[in-house]
Design a protein around this motif. Sequence first.
Motif, mmCIF file in Angstrom:
data_model
loop_
_atom_site.group_PDB
_atom_site.id
_atom_site.type_symbol
_atom_site.label_atom_id
_atom_site.label_comp_id
_atom_site.label_asym_id
_atom_site.label_seq_id
_atom_site.Cartn_x
_atom_site.Cartn_y
_atom_site.Cartn_z
ATOM 1 N N PHE A 65 104.703 -23.334 28.027
ATOM 2 C CA PHE A 65 103.960 -22.974 26.819
ATOM 3 C C PHE A 65 102.518 -23.472 26.914
ATOM 4 C CE2 PHE A 65 102.279 -24.134 22.645
ATOM 5 C CZ PHE A 65 102.352 -22.903 21.993
ATOM 6 N N ASP A 66 102.328 -24.675 27.468
ATOM 7 C CA ASP A 66 100.972 -25.223 27.616
ATOM 8 C C ASP A 66 100.139 -24.347 28.543
ATOM 9 O OD1 ASP A 66 101.496 -27.464 25.981
ATOM 10 O OD2 ASP A 66 102.396 -28.531 27.669
ATOM 11 N N ARG A 67 100.762 -23.831 29.592
ATOM 12 C CA ARG A 67 100.034 -22.972 30.529
ATOM 13 C C ARG A 67 99.634 -21.657 29.866
ATOM 14 N NH1 ARG A 67 103.789 -25.900 33.287
ATOM 15 N NH2 ARG A 67 103.104 -26.908 35.221
ATOM 16 N N VAL A 68 100.524 -21.123 29.046
ATOM 17 C CA VAL A 68 100.182 -19.910 28.292
ATOM 18 C C VAL A 68 99.024 -20.197 27.344
ATOM 19 C CG1 VAL A 68 101.023 -18.242 26.595
ATOM 20 C CG2 VAL A 68 102.501 -18.945 28.496
ATOM 21 N N TRP A 69 99.087 -21.346 26.698
ATOM 22 C CA TRP A 69 98.018 -21.738 25.770
ATOM 23 C C TRP A 69 96.685 -21.873 26.505
ATOM 24 C CZ3 TRP A 69 95.035 -26.249 25.482
ATOM 25 C CH2 TRP A 69 94.284 -26.393 24.318
ATOM 26 N N LEU A 70 96.710 -22.397 27.736
ATOM 27 C CA LEU A 70 95.479 -22.548 28.516
ATOM 28 C C LEU A 70 94.843 -21.197 28.811
ATOM 29 C CD1 LEU A 70 96.419 -25.379 31.046
ATOM 30 C CD2 LEU A 70 94.625 -25.459 29.315
ATOM 31 N N ARG A 71 95.662 -20.177 29.035
ATOM 32 C CA ARG A 71 95.114 -18.848 29.287
ATOM 33 C C ARG A 71 94.328 -18.333 28.075
ATOM 34 N NH1 ARG A 71 97.518 -16.907 33.920
ATOM 35 N NH2 ARG A 71 99.446 -17.973 34.522
ATOM 36 N N TYR A 72 94.725 -18.786 26.903
ATOM 37 C CA TYR A 72 94.008 -18.431 25.677
ATOM 38 C C TYR A 72 92.818 -19.355 25.439
ATOM 39 C CZ TYR A 72 93.032 -18.485 20.646
ATOM 40 O OH TYR A 72 92.410 -18.487 19.435
ATOM 41 N N LYS A 73 93.001 -20.662 25.705
ATOM 42 C CA LYS A 73 92.005 -21.665 25.359
ATOM 43 C C LYS A 73 90.810 -21.676 26.303
ATOM 44 C CE LYS A 73 90.485 -25.266 23.044
ATOM 45 N NZ LYS A 73 90.035 -25.117 21.640
ATOM 46 N N LEU A 74 91.045 -21.505 27.593
ATOM 47 C CA LEU A 74 89.961 -21.643 28.567
ATOM 48 C C LEU A 74 88.816 -20.643 28.336
ATOM 49 C CD1 LEU A 74 92.063 -22.442 31.749
ATOM 50 C CD2 LEU A 74 90.340 -23.939 30.705
ATOM 51 N N PRO A 75 89.082 -19.365 28.026
ATOM 52 C CA PRO A 75 87.960 -18.461 27.733
ATOM 53 C C PRO A 75 87.125 -18.929 26.542
ATOM 54 C CG PRO A 75 89.940 -17.196 28.184
ATOM 55 C CD PRO A 75 90.370 -18.630 28.071
ATOM 56 N N HIS A 76 87.759 -19.573 25.562
ATOM 57 C CA HIS A 76 87.000 -20.084 24.409
ATOM 58 C C HIS A 76 86.146 -21.284 24.819
ATOM 59 C CE1 HIS A 76 88.844 -17.618 21.208
ATOM 60 N NE2 HIS A 76 89.901 -17.616 22.002
ATOM 61 N N ILE A 77 86.672 -22.129 25.700
ATOM 62 C CA ILE A 77 85.874 -23.259 26.202
ATOM 63 C C ILE A 77 84.674 -22.726 26.976
ATOM 64 C CG2 ILE A 77 85.886 -25.211 27.811
ATOM 65 C CD1 ILE A 77 88.811 -25.676 27.055
ATOM 66 N N GLU A 78 84.908 -21.703 27.807
ATOM 67 C CA GLU A 78 83.793 -21.111 28.563
ATOM 68 C C GLU A 78 82.754 -20.501 27.626
ATOM 69 O OE1 GLU A 78 82.700 -17.569 31.755
ATOM 70 O OE2 GLU A 78 84.683 -17.644 30.819
ATOM 71 N N ALA A 79 83.204 -19.766 26.613
ATOM 72 C CA ALA A 79 82.268 -19.113 25.692
ATOM 73 C C ALA A 79 81.424 -20.135 24.941
ATOM 74 C CB ALA A 79 83.046 -18.239 24.714
ATOM 75 N N ALA A 80 82.020 -21.253 24.558
ATOM 76 C CA ALA A 80 81.281 -22.275 23.822
ATOM 77 C C ALA A 80 80.234 -22.951 24.702
ATOM 78 C CB ALA A 80 82.247 -23.317 23.262
ATOM 79 N N PHE A 81 80.539 -23.140 25.975
ATOM 80 C CA PHE A 81 79.612 -23.828 26.880
ATOM 81 C C PHE A 81 78.608 -22.875 27.510
ATOM 82 C CE2 PHE A 81 78.958 -25.912 31.189
ATOM 83 C CZ PHE A 81 78.044 -26.847 30.716
ATOM 84 N N ALA A 82 78.996 -21.628 27.695
ATOM 85 C CA ALA A 82 78.153 -20.588 28.289
ATOM 86 C C ALA A 82 77.593 -21.009 29.645
ATOM 87 C CB ALA A 82 77.013 -20.218 27.337
#
Length: 380
Positions: A65-82
């Motif tokens: 479940f954590d790995r599935v969550w990372l697939r969702y979370k990582l793009p948001h981390i990238e977008a915030a940091f740009a």
Amino acid sequence: MKVLVDCTPLAWGGGVQGAIALLVNLRQQSDIDWQAVVPIPLQSFLPPEVAFDARVFFVQKRHNFDRVWLRYKLPHIEAAFAPDIVFTVSGPAYFRARAYHVVGFALPTLIYKPDGPLTSPTLLGKLTDWLRCIALRQADHFAVQTQVVADRLARRLQIDPDRISVIGNCVNPLLAQHSPGEDPPIGCFGILIPTAYYLHKNLEITPPVAAAMRRLDPELDFEFRFTLEPSSPHWRAIAAEANRLGVADRLVAVGTLRLNELALAYRAASAVFLPTLREASTAVYPESFFFERPLVTSDMDFARELCGDAAIFVPPQDVDQIAARLIELARSAELRSRLITAGRRQLPRAYPSSSEKFKLQVELLHRVIATRNTDARRQR
């Protein structure tokens, strides 16, 4: 340059050491804006100055479940940091970055045909490998550690060689702070096997090798030392086989070691043994050379490229030949001295220093960014 360092696929082994080295070097730079995403289990392996750096974000990765969550979370981390670029230290990554994405490759089972213990992968294993290949092909550029791997990766996964760069492994800078130490202790011939458990490491060969050594040279006092947890199922299986063969007293698990403990384990060893069937690269080779311990490893293309004349090469599944060469090494001070001398030559010849490797990594990231900017201008 803004860099997002993605460490989320890492769990143990040499990739963790590579990530630590990268983060230690990044903290010493003032002209690179960076953030890193690191799994919580790796926190205990990081030096305090890295673990408590505000630019390092820790994420959970205990369950699927954590790995599935990372697939969702990582793009948001990238977008915030740009970031200008994303560097996944060891892939495949859990996500496809919007920025140019450089992915380190360290999955040797994907680029070698299966044989020996690897001949019959399960249906789940085949599906997993297929999904890994799909994920890997989404990367913009690959960082590998040997030319052998670069050639095999291009051929097996049908990747343009221009998308692959070779940057050699190095001794972790925190490990390199320790001196090689004196000669090995007199007495028991301690054989260190400093690796996490993977099927392709071929660790199951060790109990029969120990039994053959006892049969061939009953007077030799020797001990195989594994960096595995004594409570782990993999160690229990190896120990059970050693007990069945009557050599349980010749194998010991010293546990998962932090870098300072690993340095002590090298210094306490008489030799290093790695019977691996596959490698993308391994920190064991340069560490053996650095700590001046003679190395016995597999007679494979990757090992010969990385070790030159600084190792004894053995067929990784030939029990009697492995045992005979280990006995020869234990009994011959001249052979040990010759290998140690060769290792001193091989280390600077085949491996960059930590600072040199970091410089090459930064140059690669700049080069990939420049390539993307050039491609963007051409498309206008």
